[in-house]
Design a protein around this motif. Structure first.
Motif, PDB file in Angstrom:
ATOM      1  N   UNK A 201       0.817  -1.216   0.000  1.00  0.00           N
ATOM      2  CA  UNK A 201       0.000   0.000   0.000  1.00  0.00           C
ATOM      3  C   UNK A 201       0.850   1.265   0.000  1.00  0.00           C
ATOM      4  N   UNK A 202       1.976   1.229   0.704  1.00  0.00           N
ATOM      5  CA  UNK A 202       2.813   2.429   0.833  1.00  0.00           C
ATOM      6  C   UNK A 202       4.208   2.011   1.260  1.00  0.00           C
ATOM      7  N   UNK A 203       5.206   2.740   0.770  1.00  0.00           N
ATOM      8  CA  UNK A 203       6.569   2.592   1.264  1.00  0.00           C
ATOM      9  C   UNK A 203       7.181   3.966   1.436  1.00  0.00           C
ATOM     10  N   UNK A 204       7.880   4.215   2.528  1.00  0.00           N
ATOM     11  CA  UNK A 204       8.527   5.511   2.712  1.00  0.00           C
ATOM     12  C   UNK A 204       9.820   5.652   1.926  1.00  0.00           C
ATOM     13  N   UNK A 205      10.138   4.658   1.108  1.00  0.00           N
ATOM     14  CA  UNK A 205      11.366   4.721   0.319  1.00  0.00           C
ATOM     15  C   UNK A 205      12.537   4.103   1.063  1.00  0.00           C
ATOM     16  N   UNK A 206      13.667   4.027   0.363  1.00  0.00           N
ATOM     17  CA  UNK A 206      14.841   3.372   0.946  1.00  0.00           C
ATOM     18  C   UNK A 206      15.479   4.265   2.017  1.00  0.00           C
ATOM     19  N   UNK A 207      16.187   3.634   2.937  1.00  0.00           N
ATOM     20  CA  UNK A 207      16.925   4.349   3.970  1.00  0.00           C
ATOM     21  C   UNK A 207      18.216   4.897   3.366  1.00  0.00           C
TER      22      UNK A 207
END
Length: 800
Positions: free
Chosen positions: A209-215
């Motif tokens: 549904x959602x990912x905050x992106x890579x660290x």
């Protein structure tokens, strides 16, 4: 712990009650041992009183759960539930150690509703204790055997971990409740995953549904607001087979918690001691954060409508679908790549980097080498950095489609997109032509600096003087004015600056600032050099360097192609380009920049001349505060200062500063409030006139509309659509900032919270500070008129 003065009495009361229930002399108020127990109706409290463990119903009286909750405010949110799937019926229940050494929760019939499921052991002296972190632990002779932090529910607390074992795949993750009154596991989960680089995913069942992106070493690339209020530090750590994400509170800050709601939203809360309540800092997903909603080779921008836009050089794959609002098919190239020398790279700035499914990650590689790797592969479509920390050397290259790119106004990253024609974009030679890029930056920067009163040159006078000095071959000694200050600020050769600006041609000037077209004095120049070399924030203009030749001193700033904010909001045509979302983003961006100056920077800095002309706009219309020549550095504990040297712009000055020379952070807050009202209305602070009312200005006009309950009329009529609640909140924040008494005005920290969280209750504003000034004339007339040349920075020396 702040306001919880009743805690000791509560602790003592709980202590006596449980003693009576267990008759155990070894019982502690924050824990139980193998000879004591905790019964329904009683509670344990952590040593500082921040957390409570006990039996609670969660909205259904017949069902009771063993819960840990915050012992703060009226809400007291639950952060962990032991028996999520097995509620106790009725009011009876007991928590004790079983014969096998496990901690068990049993009902009145002796049935086990929950257990720690440790390996059986009857030996030792086990103790279960509630810690001040909110963690409930079992230890034996100092050795931790079990902890509630290893069995997360729907809440992540500071020092708690989201983790994954890279060998076994075992995961510690958040799971939503089914409903607000039902803590049994729901359909949403939020977990850390490590495939190529660490990231987190929000899943609905198995659907992403959602990912905050890579660290990227500092934050997740898709969460620029991750710690917007500086409550905590975040880290992703690899330790053996375990990789984990964790937050740690910054010393002196209040509690924070991250909650996965039953509806699949992540909410970041922070505790406010002043409001004695929890504040929502942000919620995701929101617009542009549903995974891949714009399809390949496109960006999603919250401030745009429609939100989806193809990357430059691309077009919608299906124009028909896009016209109907379905953008999931994404975009395709206008011109195919040739996989030859004509291909180049174009930077796409301030974005969330694409999804990593078709990416390759290489460690110990510089960004320049990363570019070369991508250029040498015909399948490579983009590259970027996987670590933005100083010295970070992680190369990420993508092959195939680029998906889930989001535009941000601050804290985004730079993606280098492969394009078909390297000559079509001057930035495609990013690494190959550093010298040309520097000169180009200087060319634009010098022009921009003239427009913000920072380059401070007179075109014709400087041209003649420069030509004469160049012909005379005068030497330069740029360190002469450095006063022994060993800063990292680059000094540019005067000849380089002259060449880049075509001998300071008048044609290259963008404008003239408040100090006019002459140089500032040494005091302002050195003040700005020393300040700006230490200030780094997305909403502050970045200094590239300075140049000194004899008595001529120049500051070189980054090029701001859209000039200053006043060129837009007060222009009959250009202000039509500022829709509601863009105006709101500009207001929030300025607020964040001021928050950094007042609260978060290495120094505590009072700007003293905040106005529309000193807010510059980059190519994406992101606001950046400029002109620090008159700024004042405060000590860590200093609240106010006095001066006989009044510097600033009438109309933006707070009354206590303009009249009495009293400087404080609240002086800037007042100026910010005026600026908010200007951005909303498109009217200069002195752009309103009422016959017979010499005190009228924009603040008093807005106050009148507020009192008459018709403040919606303040909005610039050129803005056709606007959420009413957002407009009302902005107007109220503006009026709170321009209140007469400095003590009534909020801090910039509070302003940012007010603007970014709809759940914060705003106080009613009080009367604004009115300032009536005598217009200086050449006659001796005593006629009083409002005097406020908005565009000009004034420097007045007067006694008090």
């Amino acid at each position: 712990m702040g306001k919880h003065t009743a805690t000791p009495a509560i602790l003592f009361f709980g202590f006596l009650l449980v003693i009576g229930a267990s008759s155990s002399p070894s019982f502690s108020a924050d824990g139980i041992d193998q000879k004591s127990s905790l019964r329904a109706g009683l509670s344990l409290f952590s040593s500082g009183g921040s957390f409570q463990l006990g039996f609670f119903n969660l909205g259904v009286p017949a069902k009771r759960y063993l819960c840990i909750r915050f012992n703060r405010g009226n809400e007291k949110p639950v952060v962990w539930v032991a028996n999520r799937d097995s509620p106790l019926n009725g009011s009876d229940g007991i928590l004790r150690f079983g014969g096998d050494g496990n901690l068990v929760l049993v009902d009145k019939a002796g049935n086990i509703a929950w257990s720690t499921n440790l390996n059986s052991s009857t030996g030792g002296n086990r103790v279960a204790r509630l810690l001040e972190t909110g963690n409930f632990v079992i230890h034996d002779a100092g050795r931790v055997l079990w902890e509630s932090f290893d069995e997360p529910g729907d809440t992540l607390l500071p020092v708690m971990k989201l983790s994954i074992n890279t060998k076994t795949g075992a995961s510690k993750h958040l799971t939503s409740w089914k409903a607000n009154d039902d803590p049994s596991p729901g359909k949403y989960s939020y977990r850390l995953v490590v495939e190529k680089l660490p990231t987190c995913v929000l899943l609905e069942g198995s659907k992403l549904k959602f990912t905050p992106g890579m660290w990227n070493g500092v934050r997740f690339t898709g969460s620029p607001f991750h710690n917007a209020n500086n409550f905590f530090n975040s880290s992703v750590v690899s330790s053996g087979d375990e990789v984990y994400y964790s937050d740690s509170l910054i010393a002196g800050t209040s509690s924070s918690r991250l909650v996965l709601t039953p509806t699949g939203e992540l909410k970041r809360y922070a505790w406010s001691d002043e409001g004695d309540s929890w504040t929502v800092l942000w919620t995701v997903p929101w617009e542009c954060q549903d995974y891949g909603q714009c399809g390949p080779y496109s960006t999603c921008t919250v401030s745009d409508y429609p939100h989806c836009r193809c990357l430059r050089g691309f077009r919608p794959k299906s124009q028909e679908d896009w016209s109907q609002g379905n953008c999931t098919g994404g975009c395709v190239r206008n011109t195919a790549l040739s996989c030859g020398a004509s291909d180049g790279f174009r930077p796409v700035v301030s974005v969330k980097l694409p999804e990593l499914l078709n990416a390759t990650v290489t460690t110990n590689m510089s960004l320049e080498d990363c570019r070369a790797r991508c250029a040498n592969s015909c399948n490579c479509t983009a590259y970027g950095s996987g670590d933005i920390r100083k010295g970070g050397r992680v190369c990420v290259t993508w092959e195939g489609d680029l998906v889930d790119i989001v535009n941000f106004t601050f804290n985004g990253q730079e993606l280098f997109l492969r394009v078909a024609d390297a000559n079509s974009d001057p930035t495609s030679s990013y690494f190959q032509s550093k010298k040309r890029k520097r000169n180009a930056a200087i060319f634009g920067a010098v022009g921009a600096v003239t427009g913000m009163a920072l380059l401070l040159l007179c075109g014709i006078w400087m041209k003649k003087k420069m030509t004469r000095n160049t012909l005379n071959g005068k030497t330069e000694n740029p360190r002469e004015i450095a006063d022994g200050d060993d800063s990292d600020l680059p000094f540019f050769d005067f000849r380089t600056v002259a060449t880049a600006t075509e001998n300071f041609s008048v044609d290259n000037k963008i404008g003239v600032g408040g100090f006019g077209t002459v140089y500032k004095g040494v005091r302002e120049f050195m003040n700005e050099v020393k300040l700006m070399v230490n200030l780094q924030h997305k909403n502050l203009v970045r200094m590239l360097g300075c140049c000194v030749r004899d008595n001529e001193k120049m500051l070189i700033y980054e090029y701001m192609p859209n000039k200053s904010l006043d060129n837009f909001i007060f222009d009959e045509i250009k202000r039509g380009e500022l829709g509601w979302r863009m105006r709101l983003d500009i207001i929030v961006g300025i607020a964040r920049g001021l928050q950094y100056l007042h609260h978060d920077s290495r120094f505590r800095i009072i700007h003293r001349d905040l106005k529309a002309g000193n807010i510059l706009l980059d190519n994406a219309m992101n606001p950046k505060i400029s002109d620090f020549g008159t700024a004042r550095i405060f000590g860590a504990d200093q609240q106010t200062d006095n001066t006989c040297r009044i510097v600033g712009t009438y109309g933006y000055m707070s009354p206590e500063y303009a009249i009495s020379g009293i400087i404080s952070a609240k002086s800037d807050v007042f100026s910010f409030g005026v600026l908010v009202l200007e951005v909303l209305s498109g009217i200069k602070t002195r752009g309103i006139y009422r016959p017979g009312d010499p005190q009228v200005n924009l603040a008093s006009h807005a106050w009148k509309l507020w009192q008459e309950d018709r403040c919606l009329g303040l909005l610039d009529p050129i803005v056709t659509t606007c959420p009413e609640r957002e407009l009302l909140r902005c107007i109220q924040v503006g009026l709170l900032c321009v209140q007469e008494s400095p003590s009534d005005r909020p801090t910039m920290y509070e302003v940012v919270t007010m603007l970014t969280s709809e759940n914060v209750l705003l106080p009613e504003p009080k009367r604004p500070g009115f300032l009536l000034l005598q217009c200086p004339t050449q006659s001796s007339s005593s006629t009083h008129q409002p005097f406020s040349p908005n565009e000009t920075t004034m420097s007045v020396v007067e006694g008090r």
